[in-house]
Motif scaffolding. Structure first.
Motif, short mmCIF file in Angstrom:
data_model
loop_
_atom_site.label_atom_id
_atom_site.label_comp_id
_atom_site.label_asym_id
_atom_site.label_seq_id
_atom_site.Cartn_x
_atom_site.Cartn_y
_atom_site.Cartn_z
N GLU A 16 0.85 -1.20 0.00
CA GLU A 16 0.00 0.00 0.00
C GLU A 16 0.88 1.25 0.00
O GLU A 16 0.65 2.19 -0.76
N ASN A 58 -9.11 1.82 8.87
CA ASN A 58 -9.38 1.86 7.43
C ASN A 58 -10.36 0.78 6.97
O ASN A 58 -11.03 0.95 5.95
N ASN A 59 -10.45 -0.31 7.72
CA ASN A 59 -11.48 -1.31 7.38
C ASN A 59 -12.85 -0.65 7.52
O ASN A 59 -13.71 -0.79 6.63
N ASP A 62 -13.48 1.59 4.56
CA ASP A 62 -14.03 0.85 3.41
C ASP A 62 -15.54 0.67 3.57
O ASP A 62 -16.29 0.71 2.59
N PHE A 118 -12.97 -4.69 11.62
CA PHE A 118 -11.51 -4.77 11.62
C PHE A 118 -11.04 -5.65 10.48
O PHE A 118 -11.69 -6.63 10.14
N GLY A 119 -9.88 -5.27 9.92
CA GLY A 119 -9.28 -6.09 8.87
C GLY A 119 -7.86 -6.44 9.27
O GLY A 119 -7.63 -7.02 10.34
N THR A 120 -6.91 -6.04 8.43
CA THR A 120 -5.52 -6.42 8.69
C THR A 120 -4.91 -5.70 9.89
O THR A 120 -3.83 -6.05 10.34
N GLY A 121 -5.62 -4.69 10.42
CA GLY A 121 -5.09 -3.95 11.58
C GLY A 121 -5.56 -4.50 12.91
O GLY A 121 -5.27 -3.92 13.97
N SER A 123 -5.50 -6.01 16.27
CA SER A 123 -4.31 -6.20 17.10
C SER A 123 -4.56 -7.08 18.31
O SER A 123 -3.63 -7.46 19.01
N ARG A 124 -5.82 -7.39 18.58
CA ARG A 124 -6.18 -8.22 19.74
C ARG A 124 -7.60 -8.71 19.53
O ARG A 124 -8.27 -8.26 18.60
N GLY A 125 -8.06 -9.61 20.40
CA GLY A 125 -9.42 -10.10 20.26
C GLY A 125 -10.44 -9.00 20.51
O GLY A 125 -10.16 -8.01 21.19
N ASP A 148 -12.57 -7.49 3.72
CA ASP A 148 -11.18 -7.96 3.81
C ASP A 148 -11.07 -9.28 4.57
O ASP A 148 -10.58 -10.26 4.03
N ILE A 199 -2.97 -2.18 -6.59
CA ILE A 199 -1.77 -2.44 -5.78
C ILE A 199 -1.04 -3.64 -6.37
O ILE A 199 -1.65 -4.67 -6.65
N1 LIG Z 1 -3.53 -1.99 2.91
C1 LIG Z 1 -4.17 -1.46 1.89
O1 LIG Z 1 -3.61 -1.30 0.82
C2 LIG Z 1 -5.56 -1.01 2.02
C3 LIG Z 1 -6.29 -1.32 3.15
N2 LIG Z 1 -7.58 -1.05 3.23
C4 LIG Z 1 -8.33 -1.44 4.39
O2 LIG Z 1 -7.68 -1.08 5.56
C5 LIG Z 1 -7.68 -2.16 6.48
C6 LIG Z 1 -6.56 -2.01 7.43
O3 LIG Z 1 -6.76 -0.79 8.06
P1 LIG Z 1 -6.08 -0.43 9.43
O4 LIG Z 1 -4.63 -0.70 9.33
O5 LIG Z 1 -6.50 0.93 9.74
O6 LIG Z 1 -6.66 -1.51 10.40
P2 LIG Z 1 -8.17 -1.94 10.79
O7 LIG Z 1 -8.28 -3.36 10.46
O8 LIG Z 1 -9.16 -1.00 10.28
O9 LIG Z 1 -8.15 -1.84 12.39
C7 LIG Z 1 -7.36 -0.88 13.06
C8 LIG Z 1 -8.17 -0.11 14.06
O10 LIG Z 1 -8.86 -0.99 14.90
C9 LIG Z 1 -8.37 -0.86 16.24
N3 LIG Z 1 -8.38 -2.20 16.81
C10 LIG Z 1 -7.66 -3.26 16.42
N4 LIG Z 1 -8.06 -4.37 17.07
C11 LIG Z 1 -9.05 -3.98 17.89
C12 LIG Z 1 -9.87 -4.66 18.83
N5 LIG Z 1 -9.75 -5.98 19.04
N6 LIG Z 1 -10.80 -3.98 19.49
C13 LIG Z 1 -10.95 -2.65 19.30
N7 LIG Z 1 -10.19 -1.94 18.43
C14 LIG Z 1 -9.26 -2.59 17.74
C15 LIG Z 1 -7.04 -0.22 16.12
O11 LIG Z 1 -6.78 0.47 17.29
P3 LIG Z 1 -5.51 0.16 18.21
O12 LIG Z 1 -5.07 -1.26 17.96
O13 LIG Z 1 -4.52 1.13 17.78
O14 LIG Z 1 -6.02 0.33 19.58
C16 LIG Z 1 -7.27 0.70 14.94
O15 LIG Z 1 -7.97 1.85 15.33
C17 LIG Z 1 -7.65 -3.37 5.60
O16 LIG Z 1 -8.13 -4.52 6.25
C18 LIG Z 1 -8.56 -2.93 4.46
O17 LIG Z 1 -9.91 -3.18 4.81
C19 LIG Z 1 -8.31 -0.39 2.16
O18 LIG Z 1 -8.81 0.82 2.64
C20 LIG Z 1 -7.55 -0.16 0.88
C21 LIG Z 1 -6.13 -0.18 0.91
#
Ligand SMILES: NC(=O)C1=CN([C@@H]2O[C@H](COP(=O)(O)OP(=O)(O)OC[C@H]3O[C@@H](n4cnc5c(N)ncnc54)[C@H](OP(=O)(O)O)[C@@H]3O)[C@@H](O)[C@H]2O)[C@@H](O)CC1
Ligand SMILES: [K+]
Length: 454
Positions: A16, A58-59, A62, A118-121, A123-125, A148, A199
């Protein structure tokens, strides 16, 4: 055909970033992703009332974009969010959604549920309340769509960090992630659609695809098609199945080396009593040697394995031979085919959370290609190249199918494929044969179906 790459979460983020550095703004990537989700959901489910759950990253972004496109199509779309996106593209996507946003607790179920929590970000359950809410909204929906990945699934390992509902459709971006093919998550993804968002994806992990196997030419004869030798042992049925697998996977000559004379079918499999195994294995025409199916684990079995290793032939080591092998490094080309129990016995201290990484570690240590079998078979080479099989038939969980696989891989080695390619080709043929064999098949039938897949 080039193999389809599978990207980890970190590799996807790097890809990305390269796309962004190359001039594609993240907002455009998200726009394409959300549009792709809306189109796929529309085609899959039709114009039903839809609830989109948006997370804070970002999930979730989307999800807002998808909601906007679905509403533009005239659909009745509601959005429920887990807090507001803080900044960046997701905040912009939230701002561009003109409709109301309620909290997840206030969300009312709808026939289509879109999970953009949530998607690839991840970080925990998920916390218990959120996991329970997701489960009940999913239960009340008729069609469940994951953006995703299903929320709660760990991208790189396929582990479920909390209870995850079963989805009907997962819409992912650019290419597959490990969790789409690894268990237990793969079974919860439903149909998987990949959306091109511009990508470039490349990775050392790929999907096992149909091998390019040329049919025999008029110049070929039985030895150029490959001689597979199978070492028989205590349980002759298993080595017979391996021999049958090799024959139906196209080997030109299959030789069953046994301790005592035995008559059996089919007659095309040559049975020979090998009193002096080392001498029998000195035959340079042997292109691959399969050892382990039905071998037994006694002293004679140990000696047979030792002779196989010392022969310098390309080896497929399966079943009992994996228990006898111990922690040694192999120098001749070799493929080990452990299932979960055999893997743990052979590599007790290889404990990585990802099955792909466990397979890579085992390959590096043994110097062999590892076929780590299961509902999510992984093939790994000592140099870290790895490949994942697509969804396997659930009917493969029956006695003798592993023996057939060992024979099929032997046939691929004997026809001249390198071990990493031979292992993948055997796994693909075996998976495809299982699909064609249908339900409750016998391993003998599975072997016969290999011929249809060449
Ligand atoms: N890569 C690419 O090219 C593209 C990617 N794209 C999209 O982006 C996605 C990845 O986005 P992303 O990195 O923002 O992560 P995402 O999955 O939204 O979660 C992060 C947020 O969730 C939070 N969080 C985490 N776990 C949690 C929990 N258990 N309970 C509660 N909160 C929790 C975390 O907070 P933190 O861990 O910092 O506390 C943070 O705020 C990918 O899957 C795809 O859909 C598309 O847009 C197109 C291009
Ligand atoms: K999701």
């Amino acid at each position: 055909m080039t193999a389809r790459p599978i990207l980890t979460a970190a590799e996807m983020r790097a890809a990305e970033e390269r796309a962004i550095a190359g001039g594609t703004p993240v907002e455009l990537l998200m726009e394409r992703a959300g549009f792709g989700v809306a189109e796929a959901a529309w085609r899959f489910a039709g114009p039903l009332k839809t609830l989109v759950l948006c997370g804070p990253g970002n999930n979730g972004g989307d999800g807002y974009v998808a909601a906007r496109y679905l509403a533009q199509r005239g659909m009745d779309v509601r959005v429920a969010a887990l807090g507001e996106p803080k900044a960046g593209a997701a905040a912009a996507a939230r701002a561009a959604w003109a409709g109301p946003v309620v909290s997840i607790d206030e969300a009312r179920p709808a026939p289509i549920l879109v999970d953009a929590l949530f998607g690839t970000g991840l970080s925990r359950g998920l916390n218990n309340a959120l996991a329970a809410r997701l489960a009940s909204l999913a239960e009340a929906a008729r069609i469940r769509v994951a953006v995703d990945l299903p929320s709660g699934v760990e991208t790189d390992t396929g582990a479920l960090l909390t209870g995850v509902p079963r989805f009907d459709l997962t819409v992912t971006f650019a290419t597959l992630k490990p969790a789409h093919l690894l268990q237990p998550s793969a079974a919860l993804c439903g149909r998987i659609v990949t959306v091109d968002i511009g990508i470039e994806a490349q990775a050392p992990l790929t999907v096992i695809g149909r091998p390019a196997l040329r049919p025999p030419s008029p110049q070929d004869h039985k030895y150029t098609r490959g001689l597979v030798a199978v070492i028989g042992g205590a349980m002759p049925g298993a080595s017979e199945l391996a021999a049958l697998g090799a024959a139906h996977a196209g080997a030109g000559y299959v030789l069953l080396l046994e301790a005592e004379p035995r008559f059996g079918q089919p007659h095309a499999i040559v049975r020979r009593v090998a009193a002096d195994l080392a001498k029998a294995l000195a035959d340079q025409r042997i292109g691959a040697l399969v050892v382990g199916p039905g071998l037994g684990r006694d002293a004679d079995a140990g000696k047979a394995l030792q002779a196989a290793i010392e022969s310098g032939r390309a080896l497929v080591i399966d079943g009992d031979a994996l228990h006898l092998l111990g922690p040694r490094r192999l120098t001749a080309p070799a493929i080990l085919t452990p299932h979960e129990g055999e893997f743990r016995a052979l590599f007790p201290d290889v404990k990585h959370a990802s099955k792909v990484e466990r397979a890579r570690a085992a390959a590096a240590r043994s110097g062999a290609v590892i076929v780590y079998k299961g509902a999510d078979t992984v093939v790994a080479a000592p140099d870290r190249r790895a490949a994942l099989a697509g969804e396997a038939s659930v009917w493969l969980s029956t006695a003798g199918t592993g023996d057939v696989l060992a024979g099929a891989i032997g046939a691929m080695l004997a026809r001249g494929l390198a071990p990493f390619e031979a292992a993948q080709a055997g796994v693909w043929l075996h998976g495809e044969a299982a699909r064609r064999a249908g339900k409750a098949f016998l391993a003998d039938d599975l072997a016969r179906h290999l011929s249809d897949c060449l």
